[in-house]
Scaffold this motif. Structure first.
Motif, short mmCIF file in Angstrom:
data_model
loop_
_atom_site.label_atom_id
_atom_site.label_comp_id
_atom_site.label_asym_id
_atom_site.label_seq_id
_atom_site.Cartn_x
_atom_site.Cartn_y
_atom_site.Cartn_z
N MET A 50 0.83 -1.21 0.00
CA MET A 50 0.00 0.00 0.00
C MET A 50 0.87 1.26 0.00
O MET A 50 0.49 2.29 -0.59
N GLN A 51 2.02 1.20 0.66
CA GLN A 51 2.94 2.33 0.58
C GLN A 51 3.38 2.56 -0.87
O GLN A 51 3.43 3.69 -1.35
N GLY A 52 3.69 1.46 -1.55
CA GLY A 52 4.07 1.57 -2.95
C GLY A 52 2.95 2.12 -3.82
O GLY A 52 3.18 2.93 -4.72
N ILE A 53 1.71 1.69 -3.54
CA ILE A 53 0.55 2.19 -4.29
C ILE A 53 0.38 3.69 -4.07
O ILE A 53 0.14 4.46 -5.01
N LEU A 54 0.52 4.13 -2.81
CA LEU A 54 0.37 5.56 -2.50
C LEU A 54 1.42 6.39 -3.24
O LEU A 54 1.09 7.40 -3.87
N VAL A 55 2.66 5.97 -3.14
CA VAL A 55 3.74 6.73 -3.79
C VAL A 55 3.58 6.71 -5.31
O VAL A 55 3.71 7.73 -5.99
N SER A 56 3.28 5.53 -5.85
CA SER A 56 3.23 5.39 -7.31
C SER A 56 1.93 5.93 -7.91
O SER A 56 1.85 6.10 -9.13
N SER A 57 0.91 6.22 -7.09
CA SER A 57 -0.33 6.80 -7.63
C SER A 57 -0.05 8.14 -8.30
O SER A 57 -0.67 8.48 -9.31
N THR A 58 0.91 8.86 -7.76
CA THR A 58 1.33 10.12 -8.39
C THR A 58 1.89 9.86 -9.78
O THR A 58 1.64 10.62 -10.72
N LEU A 59 2.62 8.77 -9.93
CA LEU A 59 3.25 8.45 -11.20
C LEU A 59 2.23 7.96 -12.22
O LEU A 59 2.39 8.20 -13.42
N VAL A 60 1.19 7.29 -11.75
CA VAL A 60 0.11 6.91 -12.67
C VAL A 60 -0.56 8.16 -13.22
O VAL A 60 -0.81 8.29 -14.43
N GLY A 61 -0.84 9.12 -12.32
CA GLY A 61 -1.41 10.39 -12.77
C GLY A 61 -0.48 11.11 -13.72
O GLY A 61 -0.91 11.68 -14.74
N ALA A 62 0.83 11.08 -13.42
CA ALA A 62 1.81 11.75 -14.27
C ALA A 62 1.85 11.12 -15.66
O ALA A 62 2.02 11.82 -16.67
#
Length: 457
Positions: A50-62
């Motif tokens: 879930m930490q990875g999902i939170l951090v990488s959610s920004t990258l999905v948006g990017a």
């Protein structure tokens, strides 16, 4: 050199400074999660996944932002896109600060990511199109400097609020301030002359040329741009041509080198890594991270001063070699942690700082500079959009896999993988990357069309 610089209007440097603030936003929202994550993880008891999902959610948006912005920047212009970016950052920062659960926070970080995807594309694009070739490297490198300043700013904000109730919410909220500065500043800026010419607004383009470089032959510059446009395709319909494959693959390859040498494992997870290495408290790890941010910011000045003197490739060679050495040191430190004992945290800290130092004058600014230079004018938006999208996809895979890799194969193997990739990237730069120092954007495009090998530019 002083005589050359005297030809440029102060307005050129002011414009470059305002536009580069887009990097401040990107850097802030990239770095701020590193400190906030320590507290969010404890408050909501997040797993590594879930930490990875939170951090990488920004990258999905990017990634989505990068897909959309090439077309939109070509349609509406670089200026309007940057103003739109500031609005997205503002909204996303507020939603992050008031998030009531992890799902809302992930969505909010996705919104911030959309803005990062747009600004990472639009800012170097704007800077490259408004910069005279003799100082283009320095001005485009301002974007990377602004990113490093944004990261340092975020680390300082993390440190300030590390012992405050609801501190992580204040950390994320502070993104509204650089957003306000960028949005307000862009209201007073003109669009780039190259985009204006592509839209038939030659009188406006001439005024912009004359404002930023009073002694320039604006008519000659406009004629050169028009000839390039005429040689491509009179139709406004996008048409991919065979010769464009080479710069497009180059853009993607450069982004792979930038991301898969592990930079964002340090940027996003520096406090987490330092806690693994022996820093006991969240606040202590965050304070140590500030030192990494300072080095990141200061070393970027090397690229600003040298990219137009030594060229792009020598800086890439030096940076990649240094990064590889630091990654192997970091891997070795964790391999012999029993021998190092309490010294492990200091070896890890200094290896991370030197790694950031080498990145900051090489892969950070130079990759973005090259990607802003290598694409033809009419399809520059498309090419940079694809490159930016690939950047965030590579970033996403590195970021999402980092913590699971640490837990499955350990720190030694993980950092060794990044080190080997850095070594391979040196060979890639030697064989595949052109030296663009002192070459006009129009000449670079002409070289691609004529099929000239990258090593012979």
């Amino acid at each position: 050199m002083d005589q050359q610089k005297s030809k440029y209007s102060p307005l050129l440097y002011l414009t470059a400074f305002i536009v580069a603030l887009g990097g401040l936003l990107s850097g802030f929202d990239t770095g701020v999660i590193s400190g906030a994550l320590l507290f969010i993880k404890e408050e909501w008891n997040l797993s590594d996944y879930m930490q990875g999902i939170l951090v990488s959610s920004t990258l999905v948006g990017a990634t989505f932002g990068a897909i959309l912005n090439g077309y939109l920047a070509d349609l509406f212009g670089r200026k309007k896109i940057l103003i739109f970016t500031a609005i997205l950052f503002f909204i996303g920062s507020i939603f992050c600060a008031i998030a009531s659960d992890i799902n809302i926070l992930i969505i909010s970080r996705f919104i911030v990511g959309l803005a990062i995807g747009v600004v990472t594309f639009a800012t170097p694009l704007y800077l490259s199109e408004i910069s005279p070739e003799k100082i283009r490297g320095s001005l485009v490198s301002l974007f990377q400097l602004a990113i490093t300043m944004g990261i340092l700013f975020s680390y300082l904000i993390n440190a300030v609020f590390s012992n405050v109730q609801f501190g992580w919410r204040w950390m994320l909220l502070f993104g509204i301030f650089p957003a306000i500065i960028l949005g307000a500043g862009m209201l007073f800026m003109s669009d780039t002359p190259r985009w204006l010419v592509s839209k038939g607004r030659e009188d406006e383009a001439k005024k912009v040329f004359q404002k930023i470089e009073p002694e320039i032959d604006a008519d000659h510059e406009i004629s050169a741009i028009k000839n390039i446009l005429k040689n491509e395709n009179a139709s406004k319909k996008f048409e991919f041509k065979k010769w464009m494959i080479t710069p497009l693959l180059l853009g993607i390859g450069l982004m792979f080198c930038q991301q898969w040498t592990g930079i964002n494992t340090i940027i996003y997870y520096a406090p987490t890594i330092l806690k693994f290495a022996g820093f006991n408290s969240n606040a202590g790890a965050i304070y140590a991270t500030v030192g990494i941010g300072v080095v990141n910011c200061l070393m970027t000045f090397i690229a600003i001063f040298l990219s137009d003197k030594t060229g792009r490739k020598p800086l890439l060679y030096a940076g990649l070699a240094g990064m590889a050495i630091c990654l192997f040191i970091l891997a070795g430190a964790f391999r012999f942690e029993d021998v190092l004992g309490a010294s492990l945290k200091w070896v890890s800290l200094f290896a991370s700082m030197f790694y950031i130092a080498f990145f900051s004058f090489s892969l950070g600014p130079i990759i973005l500079l090259l990607v802003s230079e290598i694409f033809p004018l009419k399809f520059r938006g498309f090419g940079m959009s694809i490159s930016t999208m690939s950047n965030f996809l590579f970033n996403f895979t590195v970021t999402l896999s980092f913590l699971p890799l640490l837990n499955k194969i350990g720190e030694t193997c993980t950092f060794s993988i990044y080190g080997v990739i850095a070594v391979l990237c040196i060979a890639y730069v030697y064989f595949m990357v052109p030296e663009t120092k002192g070459i006009s954007l129009e000449t670079i495009e002409k070289n691609w069309i004529e099929g000239k090998p990258a090593r012979k530019f």
